[in-house]
Design an enzyme around this catalytic site. Structure first.
Site, mmCIF file in Angstrom:
data_model
loop_
_atom_site.group_PDB
_atom_site.id
_atom_site.type_symbol
_atom_site.label_atom_id
_atom_site.label_comp_id
_atom_site.label_asym_id
_atom_site.label_seq_id
_atom_site.Cartn_x
_atom_site.Cartn_y
_atom_site.Cartn_z
ATOM 1 N N GLU A 16 0.787 -1.287 0.129
ATOM 2 C CA GLU A 16 -0.005 -0.032 -0.117
ATOM 3 C C GLU A 16 0.852 1.420 -0.063
ATOM 4 O O GLU A 16 0.505 2.176 -0.618
ATOM 5 C CB GLU A 16 -0.947 0.145 1.228
ATOM 6 C CG GLU A 16 -2.108 -1.203 1.220
ATOM 7 C CD GLU A 16 -1.484 -2.425 1.884
ATOM 8 O OE1 GLU A 16 -0.453 -2.516 2.242
ATOM 9 O OE2 GLU A 16 -2.119 -3.491 1.853
ATOM 10 N N LYS A 17 1.948 1.113 0.846
ATOM 11 C CA LYS A 17 2.886 2.456 0.737
ATOM 12 C C LYS A 17 4.007 2.342 -0.356
ATOM 13 O O LYS A 17 4.574 3.593 -0.366
ATOM 14 C CB LYS A 17 3.464 2.552 2.208
ATOM 15 C CG LYS A 17 2.680 2.525 3.451
ATOM 16 C CD LYS A 17 3.603 2.503 4.581
ATOM 17 C CE LYS A 17 2.700 2.646 5.831
ATOM 18 N NZ LYS A 17 3.385 2.332 7.010
ATOM 19 N N HIS A 18 4.060 1.289 -1.088
ATOM 20 C CA HIS A 18 5.386 1.295 -1.843
ATOM 21 C C HIS A 18 5.071 0.969 -3.373
ATOM 22 O O HIS A 18 5.901 1.289 -4.007
ATOM 23 C CB HIS A 18 6.475 0.220 -1.276
ATOM 24 C CG HIS A 18 7.020 0.396 -0.073
ATOM 25 N ND1 HIS A 18 6.294 0.061 1.235
ATOM 26 C CD2 HIS A 18 7.982 1.026 0.296
ATOM 27 C CE1 HIS A 18 7.052 0.451 2.175
ATOM 28 N NE2 HIS A 18 8.046 1.088 1.828
ATOM 29 N N HIS A 46 3.467 6.772 1.979
ATOM 30 C CA HIS A 46 4.785 6.477 2.561
ATOM 31 C C HIS A 46 5.277 7.526 3.379
ATOM 32 O O HIS A 46 5.273 8.895 3.291
ATOM 33 C CB HIS A 46 5.528 6.134 1.439
ATOM 34 C CG HIS A 46 6.643 5.526 1.643
ATOM 35 N ND1 HIS A 46 7.788 6.135 2.157
ATOM 36 C CD2 HIS A 46 7.031 4.268 1.833
ATOM 37 C CE1 HIS A 46 8.665 5.210 2.538
ATOM 38 N NE2 HIS A 46 8.325 4.056 2.288
ATOM 39 N N HIS A 52 13.711 7.663 6.173
ATOM 40 C CA HIS A 52 12.872 6.742 5.331
ATOM 41 C C HIS A 52 12.054 7.447 4.256
ATOM 42 O O HIS A 52 10.990 8.118 4.713
ATOM 43 C CB HIS A 52 11.980 6.026 6.385
ATOM 44 C CG HIS A 52 10.901 4.843 5.746
ATOM 45 N ND1 HIS A 52 10.151 4.379 6.479
ATOM 46 C CD2 HIS A 52 10.993 4.188 4.549
ATOM 47 C CE1 HIS A 52 9.367 3.441 5.762
ATOM 48 N NE2 HIS A 52 9.997 3.320 4.678
ATOM 49 N N CYS A 105 12.582 2.624 -2.375
ATOM 50 C CA CYS A 105 12.442 3.132 -0.858
ATOM 51 C C CYS A 105 13.867 2.798 -0.073
ATOM 52 O O CYS A 105 14.304 1.821 -0.553
ATOM 53 C CB CYS A 105 11.331 2.255 -0.099
ATOM 54 S SG CYS A 105 11.288 2.520 1.750
ATOM 55 N N HIS A 108 12.959 -0.109 2.341
ATOM 56 C CA HIS A 108 12.269 -1.496 1.936
ATOM 57 C C HIS A 108 12.426 -1.876 0.622
ATOM 58 O O HIS A 108 11.849 -2.768 0.143
ATOM 59 C CB HIS A 108 10.755 -1.202 2.204
ATOM 60 C CG HIS A 108 10.279 -1.072 3.687
ATOM 61 N ND1 HIS A 108 10.031 0.233 3.980
ATOM 62 C CD2 HIS A 108 10.355 -1.954 4.745
ATOM 63 C CE1 HIS A 108 9.782 0.169 5.326
ATOM 64 N NE2 HIS A 108 10.027 -0.910 5.736
HETATM 65 FE FE LIG Z 1 9.519 2.021 2.954
#
Ligand SMILES: [Fe+2]
Length: 117
Positions: A16-18, A46, A52, A105, A108
């Site tokens: 969902e964030k990436h 994100h 981050h 990211c 991640h």
């Molecule tokens: Fe991340």
């Protein structure tokens, strides 16, 4: 192991964030041009801190004959910018059969998505 096995997909936890969501804005504005947009963190934003953040995103077009074209890439500065890219096409959208995107990211790793058109 292949390097491509390290790339995370829309099925991976944390997607969902990436995942770089690909949207097409057909016949946009007065010029009626097609715009392809990448949004990272569309559903869940994100984090956007120095520690981050999304470092960059890149868009590829897959032409009808299978040729892959790098259409554009943007580096993002944490806190000052958001991981969104708008790329205006100078050739008809119909010359492509798909668009692919990568985002990175710093915590991640590498994420991918593909939109068939
Ligand atoms: Fe991340």
């Amino acid at each position: 192991m292949k390097f491509t096995e390290t790339i995370k997909s829309p099925e991976t936890e944390g997607k969902e964030k990436h995942v770089p969501v690909i949207e097409i804005d057909r016949a946009h504005g007065k010029s009626k041009t097609d715009i392809v947009r990448i949004i990272v963190g569309k559903d869940v934003p994100h984090p956007n801190t120095v520690e981050h953040h999304i470092v960059w995103a890149e868009l590829f077009g897959v032409k009808q004959n299978g040729q892959v074209i790098s259409l554009g890439r943007t580096d993002f500065t944490p806190t000052f910018t958001s991981p969104i890219i708008n790329i205006r096409l100078n050739i008809p959208l119909e010359e492509f059969k798909a668009f692919g995107a990568l985002s990175y990211c710093n915590v991640h790793g590498l994420w991918e998505n593909l939109l068939e058109v």
